[in-house]
Write a protein that holds these residues in place. Structure first.
Motif, PDB file in Angstrom:
ATOM      1  N   PRO A 128       0.828  -1.217   0.000  1.00 46.96           N
ATOM      2  CA  PRO A 128       0.000   0.000   0.000  1.00 46.96           C
ATOM      3  C   PRO A 128       0.856   1.258   0.000  1.00 46.96           C
ATOM      4  N   GLY A 129       0.293   2.326  -0.548  1.00 44.82           N
ATOM      5  CA  GLY A 129       0.913   3.634  -0.510  1.00 44.82           C
ATOM      6  C   GLY A 129       0.114   4.570   0.384  1.00 44.82           C
ATOM      7  N   TYR A 130       0.310   5.849   0.192  1.00 42.75           N
ATOM      8  CA  TYR A 130      -0.327   6.846   1.060  1.00 42.75           C
ATOM      9  C   TYR A 130      -1.846   6.729   1.044  1.00 42.75           C
ATOM     10  N   TYR A 131      -2.447   6.753  -0.153  1.00 42.26           N
ATOM     11  CA  TYR A 131      -3.903   6.747  -0.239  1.00 42.26           C
ATOM     12  C   TYR A 131      -4.486   5.419   0.243  1.00 42.26           C
ATOM     13  N   GLU A 132      -3.779   4.336  -0.039  1.00 39.74           N
ATOM     14  CA  GLU A 132      -4.234   3.032   0.445  1.00 39.74           C
ATOM     15  C   GLU A 132      -4.217   2.972   1.967  1.00 39.74           C
ATOM     16  N   GLU A 133      -3.201   3.571   2.563  1.00 37.49           N
ATOM     17  CA  GLU A 133      -3.118   3.595   4.014  1.00 37.49           C
ATOM     18  C   GLU A 133      -4.247   4.424   4.619  1.00 37.49           C
TER      19      GLU A 133
ATOM     20  N   VAL B 274      -6.176   2.400  -4.424  1.00 40.43           N
ATOM     21  CA  VAL B 274      -7.062   3.558  -4.502  1.00 40.43           C
ATOM     22  C   VAL B 274      -6.197   4.739  -4.969  1.00 40.43           C
ATOM     23  N   GLY B 275      -6.743   5.938  -4.954  1.00 37.83           N
ATOM     24  CA  GLY B 275      -5.986   7.063  -5.483  1.00 37.83           C
ATOM     25  C   GLY B 275      -5.899   6.991  -6.996  1.00 37.83           C
ATOM     26  N   ARG B 276      -4.922   7.690  -7.589  1.00 39.02           N
ATOM     27  CA  ARG B 276      -4.805   7.750  -9.047  1.00 39.02           C
ATOM     28  C   ARG B 276      -4.480   6.376  -9.646  1.00 39.02           C
ATOM     29  N   ALA B 277      -3.579   5.631  -9.000  1.00 35.75           N
ATOM     30  CA  ALA B 277      -3.262   4.296  -9.505  1.00 35.75           C
ATOM     31  C   ALA B 277      -4.475   3.384  -9.417  1.00 35.75           C
ATOM     32  N   GLY B 278      -5.251   3.523  -8.354  1.00 38.00           N
ATOM     33  CA  GLY B 278      -6.460   2.730  -8.210  1.00 38.00           C
ATOM     34  C   GLY B 278      -7.491   3.060  -9.277  1.00 38.00           C
ATOM     35  N   GLU B 279      -7.627   4.340  -9.601  1.00 41.23           N
ATOM     36  CA  GLU B 279      -8.564   4.732 -10.650  1.00 41.23           C
ATOM     37  C   GLU B 279      -8.123   4.190 -12.010  1.00 41.23           C
ATOM     38  N   LYS B 280      -6.803   4.186 -12.241  1.00 39.45           N
ATOM     39  CA  LYS B 280      -6.307   3.616 -13.495  1.00 39.45           C
ATOM     40  C   LYS B 280      -6.618   2.114 -13.555  1.00 39.45           C
ATOM     41  N   LEU B 281      -6.458   1.428 -12.436  1.00 41.33           N
ATOM     42  CA  LEU B 281      -6.803   0.006 -12.395  1.00 41.33           C
ATOM     43  C   LEU B 281      -8.292  -0.194 -12.630  1.00 41.33           C
ATOM     44  N   ASN B 282      -9.116   0.674 -12.059  1.00 38.35           N
ATOM     45  CA  ASN B 282     -10.563   0.592 -12.283  1.00 38.35           C
ATOM     46  C   ASN B 282     -10.895   0.736 -13.766  1.00 38.35           C
ATOM     47  N   GLN B 283     -10.180   1.638 -14.453  1.00 34.00           N
ATOM     48  CA  GLN B 283     -10.410   1.825 -15.881  1.00 34.00           C
ATOM     49  C   GLN B 283     -10.053   0.560 -16.669  1.00 34.00           C
ATOM     50  N   ILE B 284      -8.954  -0.079 -16.284  1.00 36.16           N
ATOM     51  CA  ILE B 284      -8.547  -1.314 -16.951  1.00 36.16           C
ATOM     52  C   ILE B 284      -9.604  -2.394 -16.745  1.00 36.16           C
ATOM     53  N   LEU B 285     -10.086  -2.513 -15.513  1.00 35.55           N
ATOM     54  CA  LEU B 285     -11.106  -3.516 -15.226  1.00 35.55           C
ATOM     55  C   LEU B 285     -12.385  -3.237 -16.002  1.00 35.55           C
ATOM     56  N   ARG B 286     -12.786  -1.972 -16.067  1.00 36.34           N
ATOM     57  CA  ARG B 286     -14.005  -1.631 -16.812  1.00 36.34           C
ATOM     58  C   ARG B 286     -13.848  -1.979 -18.290  1.00 36.34           C
ATOM     59  N   ALA B 287     -12.664  -1.751 -18.838  1.00 35.70           N
ATOM     60  CA  ALA B 287     -12.428  -2.098 -20.243  1.00 35.70           C
ATOM     61  C   ALA B 287     -12.531  -3.599 -20.466  1.00 35.70           C
TER      62      ALA B 287
ATOM     63  N   PRO C 159      11.866   8.174   6.249  1.00 37.84           N
ATOM     64  CA  PRO C 159      12.035   9.274   7.210  1.00 37.84           C
ATOM     65  C   PRO C 159      11.184  10.479   6.808  1.00 37.84           C
ATOM     66  N   ASN C 160      10.564  11.114   7.793  1.00 42.47           N
ATOM     67  CA  ASN C 160       9.745  12.311   7.556  1.00 42.47           C
ATOM     68  C   ASN C 160       8.716  12.075   6.448  1.00 42.47           C
ATOM     69  N   GLN C 161       8.068  10.922   6.493  1.00 40.36           N
ATOM     70  CA  GLN C 161       7.183  10.507   5.403  1.00 40.36           C
ATOM     71  C   GLN C 161       5.845  11.215   5.447  1.00 40.36           C
ATOM     72  N   ARG C 162       5.438  11.671   4.284  1.00 38.64           N
ATOM     73  CA  ARG C 162       4.105  12.249   4.120  1.00 38.64           C
ATOM     74  C   ARG C 162       3.361  11.463   3.041  1.00 38.64           C
ATOM     75  N   THR C 163       3.326  12.003   1.820  1.00 39.46           N
ATOM     76  CA  THR C 163       2.640  11.270   0.757  1.00 39.46           C
ATOM     77  C   THR C 163       3.603  10.442  -0.090  1.00 39.46           C
ATOM     78  N   ASN C 164       4.900  10.566   0.165  1.00 35.35           N
ATOM     79  CA  ASN C 164       5.869   9.825  -0.649  1.00 35.35           C
ATOM     80  C   ASN C 164       5.903   8.351  -0.244  1.00 35.35           C
ATOM     81  N   ASN C 165       6.117   7.512  -1.232  1.00 31.78           N
ATOM     82  CA  ASN C 165       6.099   6.066  -1.030  1.00 31.78           C
ATOM     83  C   ASN C 165       7.393   5.447  -1.551  1.00 31.78           C
TER      84      ASN C 165
END
Length: 299
Positions: free
Chosen positions: A139-144, A151-164, A185-191
């Motif tokens: 998981p990354g930031y949005y998944e956490e 989820v997040g942008r990568a999740g939306e791209k996966l959703n598009q692939i599944l819909r296709a 260290p000092n982690q925010r949205t970076n993965n």
């Protein structure tokens, strides 16, 4: 059926892993016995009588580390995606077993002891009664934040692939090898991608997820997931385009959805889509001419 030295030893290993023990020092005698078993298994035979005369499993020393780092016998290392130790699943429904694995993952000592993963556990989503299982790396930031994989942008791209493909998230099962976001260290949205040590620590959980789901097909999303599952070294470009085998289950390796966000060209999209077409054909899913033509160059 009477207990064999092999079965006794496996039972002993099962009891160790249930206690969270993942490393054990071996005596020279134990190593010799294990090597004998391994060679016999690879040759499809049984150990010689001299190697299995004793009904006791080979001795392990779990109270103190070995004085020097020694390579473990081959059968104690992951082979073709197999975890080093097994987990004893409870009786019950598929949902009962997945709930057990979810609880086990939350408190999984081998992962927690690394002190390199964050605290929020992200398990899986989707329909366990499915033919298709998709597995990423971690998981990354949005998944956490949402405690759901992809989820997040990568999740939306996966959703598009599944819909296709004519599918949706609730029609497939989506998971990750590592259930915690790798820390920085000092982690925010970076993965960051999980390390081989983090993958090895978490591999028993995902392998038993696969055994519970029993999918007809697995899609490995990204190189880290592919290498972790298959135990093969290579890039996505060298591993995609064909089916791999994981304990009898075909595995298709393709690019991670985040790759398409960074390289959003029709050519790269077509590579991923060709992998999806191969999956659809293998699963006997209907494919229209329009679907076959997605992302092809225009004449």
């Amino acid at each position: 059926m009477s207990a064999t030295p092999n079965s006794l030893f496996r039972h002993y290993l099962d009891s160790l892993i249930q206690q969270g023990t993942t490393r054990a020092s071996l005596t020279d005698e134990a190593r010799n016995v294990l090597r004998t078993w391994y060679v016999a298994a690879r040759q499809g035979g049984r150990p010689a009588a001299s190697a299995s005369a004793s009904p006791k499993p080979p001795p392990l020393q779990t109270s103190a580390p070995a004085p020097a780092e020694m390579p473990e016998p081959p059968e104690l290392l992951p082979q073709s995606g197999e975890p080093a130790f097994s987990i004893t699943l409870p009786e019950g429904t598929m949902e009962d077993k997945l709930q057990y694995l979810r609880h086990l993952a939350q408190n999984w000592k081998p992962a927690r002891e690394l002190n390199s993963l964050r605290d929020t556990m992200v398990f899986a989503t989707g329909n366990p009664h499915t033919k298709l299982m998709l597995i990423g790396e971690a998981p990354g930031y949005y998944e956490e934040v949402q405690q759901e994989p992809f989820v997040g942008r990568a999740g939306e791209k996966l959703n598009q692939i599944l819909r296709a493909m004519g599918l949706s998230r609730d029609m497939v099962y989506i998971s990750n090898i590592v259930k915690f976001r790798p820390a920085l260290p000092n982690q925010r949205t970076n993965n960051r991608a999980p390390t081989p040590e983090e993958i090895e620590a978490c591999l028993p959980i995902i392998m038993h997820e696969i055994r519970v789901i029993q999918p007809k097909m697995i899609i490995a999303l990204g190189g880290t997931a592919a290498v972790g599952l298959l135990g093969e070294q290579g890039s996505v470009s060298s591993m995609r385009g064909r089916f791999h085998n994981l304990n009898g289950i075909p595995v298709r390796v393709t690019y991670h959805p985040s790759y398409l966000l960074r390289s959003d060209s029709p050519r790269e999209k077509r590579k991923v889509w060709e992998d999806m077409l191969a999956v659809m054909e293998r699963l006997d899913m209907p494919i229209s001419e329009k679907q076959r033509g997605y992302f092809l160059p225009r004449e």
